[in-house]
Design a protein around this motif. Structure first.
Motif, PDB file in Angstrom:
ATOM      1  N   GLU A 160      35.754  25.296  37.806  1.00  0.00           N
ATOM      2  CA  GLU A 160      34.796  24.694  38.749  1.00  0.00           C
ATOM      3  C   GLU A 160      33.375  24.779  38.205  1.00  0.00           C
ATOM      4  N   ALA A 161      33.011  25.936  37.674  1.00  0.00           N
ATOM      5  CA  ALA A 161      31.658  26.110  37.126  1.00  0.00           C
ATOM      6  C   ALA A 161      31.413  25.153  35.965  1.00  0.00           C
ATOM      7  N   TYR A 167      28.207  32.990  38.627  1.00  0.00           N
ATOM      8  CA  TYR A 167      28.482  31.754  39.352  1.00  0.00           C
ATOM      9  C   TYR A 167      28.914  32.080  40.776  1.00  0.00           C
ATOM     10  N   ARG A 227      32.913  22.294  35.414  1.00  0.00           N
ATOM     11  CA  ARG A 227      32.912  20.921  35.917  1.00  0.00           C
ATOM     12  C   ARG A 227      31.595  20.586  36.632  1.00  0.00           C
ATOM     13  N   THR A 228      31.104  21.512  37.449  1.00  0.00           N
ATOM     14  CA  THR A 228      29.931  21.217  38.277  1.00  0.00           C
ATOM     15  C   THR A 228      28.605  21.516  37.581  1.00  0.00           C
ATOM     16  N   HIS A 229      28.630  22.407  36.582  1.00  0.00           N
ATOM     17  CA  HIS A 229      27.399  22.790  35.885  1.00  0.00           C
ATOM     18  C   HIS A 229      27.642  22.926  34.377  1.00  0.00           C
ATOM     19  N   LYS A 286      30.158  29.892  44.216  1.00  0.00           N
ATOM     20  CA  LYS A 286      30.535  28.567  44.707  1.00  0.00           C
ATOM     21  C   LYS A 286      29.504  28.063  45.707  1.00  0.00           C
ATOM     22  N   GLU A 287      29.395  26.770  45.788  1.00  0.00           N
ATOM     23  CA  GLU A 287      28.402  26.113  46.653  1.00  0.00           C
ATOM     24  C   GLU A 287      28.425  26.657  48.078  1.00  0.00           C
TER      25      GLU A 287
END
Length: 174
Positions: free
Chosen positions: A31-32, A97, A34-36, A99-100
């Motif tokens: 996720e990290a 990291y 992919r998003t950043h 999550k949002e």
């Protein structure tokens, strides 16, 4: 508002990840990445497959703290001591990291405090790198005693865009 913040803190458990948590760690890293992508990534992750999993197992054999809340892993932060004999007085924080949906609850702050508590017993100073644009992360690091000591220009390139990083340090007992 204060009661709500205290309740959010109580709902989050900070603990050390182990190699038994490899799947959870791989998921949050994915996720990290992919998003950043400008913030996260390693040579092993670029390679993928077994090289990536070997790197993750190695990282998890060290100190990687996690934040679990509401039934899932919502944050991670890692620490290692420099392997070079002449630099063993220096530690490094990596892979921070949250999550949002976990941001703004003090989770990153708790992870950093946990790493610093561990680091203080084994090193004289802790280093980290952070994107210049990551203002919330920079505020968290400053609150925890980190200072900017330099800038690494164009440290990361994603496609045609480059990003600068601040180099930050926190010393103990100075």
């Amino acid at each position: 508002m204060i009661a709500q913040a205290e309740r959010a803190r109580a709902d989050v458990d900070i603990r050390r990840l182990t190699v038994d948590d490899l799947d959870l760690f791989a998921d949050i890293r994915a996720e990290a990445l992919r998003t950043h992508p400008q913030t996260f990534g390693s040579r092993e992750e670029d390679e993928g497959g077994e090289a990536m999993l070997t790197a993750y197992r190695h990282w998890l054999s060290g100190v990687v703290l996690s934040a679990f809340g509401y039934g899932s892993l919502i944050g991670v932060a890692g620490f290692y001591v420099s392997p070079d004999r002449r630099s063993r007085h220096r530690g490094h924080i990596f892979t921070v990291y949250v999550k949002e949906d976990g941001r703004g609850r003090g989770i990153g702050d708790r992870l950093i405090k946990g790493l610093l508590a561990h680091a203080e017993s084994c090193v004289e100073q802790v280093h980290l790198e952070v994107l210049v644009e990551a203002t919330a992360a920079i505020k968290t690091y400053r609150r925890n005693g980190f200072e900017v000591y330099g800038t690494d220009p164009r440290a990361v390139r994603v496609g045609e865009v480059t990003y600068d990083k601040y180099l930050m340090v926190r010393t103990f007992g100075q």
